[in-house]
Scaffold this motif. Structure first.
Motif, PDB file in Angstrom:
ATOM      1  N   ILE A  98       0.858  -1.182   0.000  1.00 37.62           N
ATOM      2  CA  ILE A  98       0.000   0.000   0.000  1.00 37.62           C
ATOM      3  C   ILE A  98       0.892   1.229   0.000  1.00 37.62           C
ATOM      4  O   ILE A  98       1.808   1.332   0.820  1.00 37.62           O
ATOM      5  CB  ILE A  98      -0.929   0.044   1.226  1.00 37.62           C
ATOM      6  CG1 ILE A  98      -1.862  -1.171   1.258  1.00 37.62           C
ATOM      7  CG2 ILE A  98      -1.758   1.334   1.220  1.00 37.62           C
ATOM      8  CD1 ILE A  98      -2.711  -1.260   2.521  1.00 37.62           C
ATOM      9  N   LEU A  99       0.632   2.142  -0.903  1.00 39.89           N
ATOM     10  CA  LEU A  99       1.363   3.401  -0.953  1.00 39.89           C
ATOM     11  C   LEU A  99       0.415   4.549  -0.663  1.00 39.89           C
ATOM     12  O   LEU A  99      -0.609   4.703  -1.334  1.00 39.89           O
ATOM     13  CB  LEU A  99       1.991   3.608  -2.336  1.00 39.89           C
ATOM     14  CG  LEU A  99       2.564   5.006  -2.608  1.00 39.89           C
ATOM     15  CD1 LEU A  99       3.731   5.318  -1.667  1.00 39.89           C
ATOM     16  CD2 LEU A  99       2.968   5.160  -4.066  1.00 39.89           C
ATOM     17  N   VAL A 100       0.753   5.362   0.342  1.00 38.72           N
ATOM     18  CA  VAL A 100       0.035   6.610   0.586  1.00 38.72           C
ATOM     19  C   VAL A 100       0.809   7.696  -0.150  1.00 38.72           C
ATOM     20  O   VAL A 100       1.978   7.953   0.148  1.00 38.72           O
ATOM     21  CB  VAL A 100      -0.052   6.941   2.087  1.00 38.72           C
ATOM     22  CG1 VAL A 100      -0.780   8.267   2.286  1.00 38.72           C
ATOM     23  CG2 VAL A 100      -0.758   5.826   2.845  1.00 38.72           C
ATOM     24  N   LEU A 101       0.159   8.310  -1.132  1.00 37.19           N
ATOM     25  CA  LEU A 101       0.829   9.289  -1.987  1.00 37.19           C
ATOM     26  C   LEU A 101       0.310  10.693  -1.727  1.00 37.19           C
ATOM     27  O   LEU A 101      -0.811  11.038  -2.119  1.00 37.19           O
ATOM     28  CB  LEU A 101       0.618   8.923  -3.462  1.00 37.19           C
ATOM     29  CG  LEU A 101       1.239   9.874  -4.486  1.00 37.19           C
ATOM     30  CD1 LEU A 101       2.761   9.866  -4.390  1.00 37.19           C
ATOM     31  CD2 LEU A 101       0.777   9.506  -5.898  1.00 37.19           C
ATOM     32  N   GLY A 102       1.120  11.512  -1.064  1.00 32.72           N
ATOM     33  CA  GLY A 102       0.797  12.916  -0.893  1.00 32.72           C
ATOM     34  C   GLY A 102       1.351  13.722  -2.056  1.00 32.72           C
ATOM     35  O   GLY A 102       2.018  13.185  -2.933  1.00 32.72           O
ATOM     36  N   GLU A 157       2.181  18.322   4.493  1.00 42.28           N
ATOM     37  CA  GLU A 157       1.967  17.341   3.426  1.00 42.28           C
ATOM     38  C   GLU A 157       2.653  16.031   3.776  1.00 42.28           C
ATOM     39  O   GLU A 157       2.093  14.942   3.545  1.00 42.28           O
ATOM     40  CB  GLU A 157       2.485  17.905   2.105  1.00 42.28           C
ATOM     41  CG  GLU A 157       1.583  18.985   1.523  1.00 42.28           C
ATOM     42  CD  GLU A 157       2.233  19.873   0.490  1.00 42.28           C
ATOM     43  OE1 GLU A 157       1.537  20.750  -0.053  1.00 42.28           O
ATOM     44  OE2 GLU A 157       3.436  19.689   0.210  1.00 42.28           O
ATOM     45  N   GLN A 158       3.837  16.106   4.345  1.00 39.68           N
ATOM     46  CA  GLN A 158       4.525  14.888   4.786  1.00 39.68           C
ATOM     47  C   GLN A 158       3.855  14.291   6.016  1.00 39.68           C
ATOM     48  O   GLN A 158       3.691  13.064   6.110  1.00 39.68           O
ATOM     49  CB  GLN A 158       5.993  15.194   5.069  1.00 39.68           C
ATOM     50  CG  GLN A 158       6.783  15.579   3.836  1.00 39.68           C
ATOM     51  CD  GLN A 158       8.267  15.768   4.110  1.00 39.68           C
ATOM     52  OE1 GLN A 158       8.747  15.580   5.225  1.00 39.68           O
ATOM     53  NE2 GLN A 158       9.017  16.150   3.085  1.00 39.68           N
ATOM     54  N   GLU A 159       3.455  15.140   6.936  1.00 42.87           N
ATOM     55  CA  GLU A 159       2.786  14.658   8.148  1.00 42.87           C
ATOM     56  C   GLU A 159       1.476  13.963   7.804  1.00 42.87           C
ATOM     57  O   GLU A 159       1.091  12.980   8.434  1.00 42.87           O
ATOM     58  CB  GLU A 159       2.525  15.810   9.115  1.00 42.87           C
ATOM     59  CG  GLU A 159       3.715  16.213   9.951  1.00 42.87           C
ATOM     60  CD  GLU A 159       4.171  15.096  10.884  1.00 42.87           C
ATOM     61  OE1 GLU A 159       3.376  14.674  11.739  1.00 42.87           O
ATOM     62  OE2 GLU A 159       5.313  14.637  10.733  1.00 42.87           O
TER      63      GLU A 159
END
Length: 209
Positions: A98-102, A157-159
């Protein structure tokens, strides 16, 4: 501006080009799908995962929402669209990653950072405000360290990716598979301005891919 007529014209280009080129692939997919990766991305029109990663049809299972957020596991409430997609991808399709892409310049993240929709009513920003309150704790940390300017925007955005990754682990069926090695979770942020992808490493640092 793209309108329905433009979409139909685009479909004809697709049907006469890419679809023909991938005809065998589409034939394989008519009986089902077996993607190995799920991507949780933002609904932002500038950040299409299939475009960013150059994937072929059927290779990634994608769910998109404002600010690429994953809510924590809950059986009440009403925020279950992401949970349903996650459940299907993990337990039925048995994705392995699973990739969370911001992404950079995220409007949802900016609204969370500046609290611009804090008192908005449903239909006037209230639905978005209730959704992005998932970032409240992260926002407070970011504001204390970076403020609400460009540095704070990039930090949140990273958080936001970190928040979603942590919330994924509140789902029992995700946690079980991560712990026994069947599933892995990743995070990344795509910068619209320079086209760079920064991937979260084992030290919790986002570095250029």
């Amino acid at each position: 501006m793209t309108r329905m007529t433009d979409l139909i014209e685009g479909y004809y280009r697709f049907r006469g080009g890419e679809w023909q080129e991938e005809r065998e692939r589409w034939a394989e997919l008519k009986t089902g799908q077996s993607p190995r990766v799920m991507i949780i991305a933002c609904s932002d029109s500038r950040v299409d995962p299939a475009t960013v990663f150059g994937t072929r049809p059927g290779e990634v299972f994608v769910v998109r929402n404002v600010a690429n957020l994953v809510p924590p596991f809950e059986v009440g409430g009403g925020r279950h669209g992401v949970s349903a997609a996650l459940e299907f991808a993990v337990t039925k399709l048995e994705v392995e990653e699973i990739l969370v892409l911001g992404h950079g310049a995220c409007g949802g993240v900016n609204a969370a950072l500046t609290r611009s929709l804090e008192h908005a009513a449903p239909g006037e920003g209230g639905f978005v405000a209730h959704w992005i309150d998932l970032l409240d704790e992260a926002r407070d940390r970011v504001l204390a360290k970076h403020g609400d300017g460009p540095e704070g925007q990039a930090a949140l955005e990273q958080e936001g990716v970190r928040v979603s990754m942590a919330n994924l682990m509140t789902f029992p069926f995700v946690k079980e598979r991560v712990e026994d090695g069947r599933l892995s979770i990743h995070g990344a942020v795509f910068a619209i301005a320079d086209g760079k992808l920064r991937v979260r490493d084992e030290n919790d640092v986002f570095s250029a891919a």
